[in-house]
Design an enzyme around this catalytic site. Structure first.
Site, PDB file in Angstrom:
ATOM      1  N   GLY A  11       0.829  -1.206   0.000  1.00  0.00           N
ATOM      2  CA  GLY A  11       0.000   0.000   0.000  1.00  0.00           C
ATOM      3  C   GLY A  11       0.863   1.256   0.000  1.00  0.00           C
ATOM      4  NE  ARG A  72      -2.131  -4.178  -2.084  1.00  0.00           N
ATOM      5  CZ  ARG A  72      -1.744  -3.789  -0.877  1.00  0.00           C
ATOM      6  NH1 ARG A  72      -0.866  -4.487  -0.200  1.00  0.00           N
ATOM      7  NH2 ARG A  72      -2.230  -2.684  -0.337  1.00  0.00           N
ATOM      8  CG  ASP A 103       3.721  -7.407   7.637  1.00  0.00           C
ATOM      9  OD1 ASP A 103       3.069  -6.885   6.713  1.00  0.00           O
ATOM     10  OD2 ASP A 103       3.195  -8.012   8.578  1.00  0.00           O
ATOM     11  CB  THR A 126       2.557   0.256   6.047  1.00  0.00           C
ATOM     12  OG1 THR A 126       1.161   0.006   6.276  1.00  0.00           O
ATOM     13  CG2 THR A 126       3.329  -0.174   7.283  1.00  0.00           C
ATOM     14  CG  ASP A 128      -2.433  -0.633   7.780  1.00  0.00           C
ATOM     15  OD1 ASP A 128      -3.359   0.185   7.886  1.00  0.00           O
ATOM     16  OD2 ASP A 128      -2.368  -1.483   6.880  1.00  0.00           O
ATOM     17  CG  ASP A 130       0.503  -3.526   9.836  1.00  0.00           C
ATOM     18  OD1 ASP A 130       1.398  -2.899   9.239  1.00  0.00           O
ATOM     19  OD2 ASP A 130      -0.345  -4.212   9.240  1.00  0.00           O
ATOM     20  NE  ARG A 172      -2.979  -4.677   6.181  1.00  0.00           N
ATOM     21  CZ  ARG A 172      -1.899  -5.032   5.518  1.00  0.00           C
ATOM     22  NH1 ARG A 172      -2.024  -5.602   4.349  1.00  0.00           N
ATOM     23  NH2 ARG A 172      -0.707  -4.810   6.002  1.00  0.00           N
TER      24      ARG A 172
HETATM   25  P1  ATP Z   1       0.864  -2.618   3.392  1.00  0.00           P
HETATM   26  O1  ATP Z   1       0.796  -3.225   4.763  1.00  0.00           O
HETATM   27  O2  ATP Z   1       1.043  -1.161   3.447  1.00  0.00           O
HETATM   28  O3  ATP Z   1      -0.213  -3.019   2.458  1.00  0.00           O
HETATM   29  P2  ATP Z   1       2.711  -4.710   2.598  1.00  0.00           P
HETATM   30  O4  ATP Z   1       4.117  -4.639   2.150  1.00  0.00           O
HETATM   31  O5  ATP Z   1       2.448  -5.520   3.834  1.00  0.00           O
HETATM   32  O6  ATP Z   1       2.244  -3.199   2.736  1.00  0.00           O
HETATM   33  P3  ATP Z   1       1.507  -6.694   0.878  1.00  0.00           P
HETATM   34  O7  ATP Z   1       0.465  -6.534  -0.168  1.00  0.00           O
HETATM   35  O8  ATP Z   1       1.277  -7.643   1.987  1.00  0.00           O
HETATM   36  O9  ATP Z   1       1.802  -5.231   1.399  1.00  0.00           O
HETATM   37  O10 ATP Z   1       2.875  -7.156   0.154  1.00  0.00           O
HETATM   38  C1  ATP Z   1       3.351  -6.479  -0.988  1.00  0.00           C
HETATM   39  C2  ATP Z   1       3.890  -7.467  -1.984  1.00  0.00           C
HETATM   40  O11 ATP Z   1       4.984  -8.203  -1.406  1.00  0.00           O
HETATM   41  C3  ATP Z   1       2.923  -8.558  -2.419  1.00  0.00           C
HETATM   42  O12 ATP Z   1       2.049  -8.133  -3.436  1.00  0.00           O
HETATM   43  C4  ATP Z   1       3.871  -9.631  -2.934  1.00  0.00           C
HETATM   44  O13 ATP Z   1       4.326  -9.328  -4.231  1.00  0.00           O
HETATM   45  C5  ATP Z   1       5.044  -9.512  -1.965  1.00  0.00           C
HETATM   46  N1  ATP Z   1       4.893 -10.521  -0.910  1.00  0.00           N
HETATM   47  C6  ATP Z   1       4.103 -10.483   0.187  1.00  0.00           C
HETATM   48  N2  ATP Z   1       4.207 -11.627   0.908  1.00  0.00           N
HETATM   49  C7  ATP Z   1       5.067 -12.419   0.238  1.00  0.00           C
HETATM   50  C8  ATP Z   1       5.587 -13.734   0.446  1.00  0.00           C
HETATM   51  N3  ATP Z   1       5.227 -14.466   1.495  1.00  0.00           N
HETATM   52  N4  ATP Z   1       6.441 -14.233  -0.481  1.00  0.00           N
HETATM   53  C9  ATP Z   1       6.826 -13.499  -1.540  1.00  0.00           C
HETATM   54  N5  ATP Z   1       6.379 -12.258  -1.798  1.00  0.00           N
HETATM   55  C10 ATP Z   1       5.516 -11.712  -0.933  1.00  0.00           C
END
Ligand code: ATP
Length: 322
Positions: A11, A72, A103, A126, A128, A130, A172
């Site tokens: 995000g 994503r 994360d 982020t 959040d 979190d 979330r």
């Molecule tokens: P936010 O919390 O702000 O949404 P985030 O980094 O947690 O940020 P996610 O959508 O969970 O957002 O992760 C971003 C991207 O990271 C995912 O679309 C994916 O491409 C990659 N990703 C997340 N988890 C994994 C995983 N377990 N293995 C490989 N790639 C991952």
């Protein structure tokens, strides 16, 4: 290291641009070239990368969103696509990475780093808040202030009409935005995944506050896994008590907007330290902040632990809204 890649992922969050600016300028001032990878892991797989120069960073410190775009990628979950991404990085001569995200983004970074021997340092970005291992994430402060401005406006109408409002904020699982906005906005109830209150109890509290002479009330709910649950809550309150609770879902406006001074400063400190750490040969860590000091935490710790919410703020909000 001769050339590093910088990307934003997951995000978008206000303050990602000041983080990019600080990372790029720290690296360039140490004669390390910088490539911007577009749309996070999507652009890494599709080989969409641009060279970043000092002047490309001009006039972005105050802009919300991310000039590198974010994304994503379900494909990045699969090893074959991570191999494609790694080949693209190697073809560009990139020998280190700065990942700005949450994360999930760090989980992807860890796998990429482990499978293809690319050093990576994470920066928590982020709204959040979190992310385990850091008190604060880039974008959280701005999102809280954006939501708070909306709630202050809602209070005017709640007060003028003697109304109950249920305001749903983003966040979330952890409800960090809800607890901060709730305390700062003078909410009576703050409902998060960690602070579940029964409808019966909410109705009882609302009736008690009316009996004490309160004429309007604000209830904050975190969207949790199920956005729109504020409507379910309003229906349940009406069915139980006949009380009419209006609903306002704040939604995506909380992601946007110019980053607060706090987030710009946080982003600048974290990104500068992240590049310094990468150039010093460190790997697979996140730069975070604890008690206003910069800290470096292994990514496997960051991605394997949950950051608990701050229930003390929720209790204080309740106490002070009496
Ligand atoms: P936010 O919390 O702000 O949404 P985030 O980094 O947690 O940020 P996610 O959508 O969970 O957002 O992760 C971003 C991207 O990271 C995912 O679309 C994916 O491409 C990659 N990703 C997340 N988890 C994994 C995983 N377990 N293995 C490989 N790639 C991952």
């Amino acid at each position: 290291l001769k050339k590093i890649g910088v990307y934003t992922s997951g995000g978008d969050a206000p303050g990602m641009n000041p983080a990019i600016r600080a990372a790029v300028r720290t690296a360039l001032s140490q004669k390390v070239e910088v490539v911007g990878i577009l749309n996070g892991y999507v652009g890494m797989i599709e080989n969409r990368m641009i060279t970043l120069q000092m002047r490309d960073m001009a006039n972005i410190i105050q802009r919300g969103g991310t000039i590198l775009k974010t994304g994503r990628s379900a494909e990045f979950m699969k090893p074959e696509y991570r191999a494609t991404a790694a080949n693209n990085l190697k073809a560009q001569g990139i020998d280190g990475l700065i990942c700005i995200g949450g994360d999930g983004s760090f989980r992807g970074a860890q796998l990429l780093g482990a499978e293809h021997k690319i050093p990576i340092i994470g920066i928590p970005g982020t709204i959040d808040n979190d992310v385990y291992g850091t008190d604060d994430t880039i974008g959280f402060d701005t999102a809280v202030n954006t939501a708070l401005q909306a709630i202050d406006k809602i209070r005017d109408t709640a007060d003028s009409h003697d109304r109950i409002f249920i305001v749903e904020v983003m966040g979330r699982n952890s409800g960090w935005i809800a607890s901060h906005v709730g305390l700062a906005g003078g909410a009576e109830e703050i409902l998060t995944a960690e602070n579940i209150i029964s409808v019966d109890k909410i109705v009882e509290n609302l009736k008690n506050s009316r009996a004490r002479g309160k004429t309007s009330s604000i209830i904050i709910t975190a969207e949790g896994q199920k956005p729109g649950r504020a409507y379910d809550l309003s229906d349940a309150i009406r069915k139980k008590s006949g009380l009419d609770a209006k609903v306002c879902i704040l939604g995506h406006q909380q992601r946007g907007g110019t980053p607060s001074a706090h987030d710009r400063i946080l982003a600048s400190r974290l990104a500068n330290a992240a590049v310094e750490a990468l150039l010093a040969g460190r790997n697979n860590t996140m730069i975070g902040v604890q008690a206003d000091k910069l800290v470096e935490i292994p990514l496997d710790l960051v991605t394997s632990k949950e950051k608990p919410g701050d229930k003390t703020l929720i209790h204080l909000a309740r106490l002070l809204s009496i």
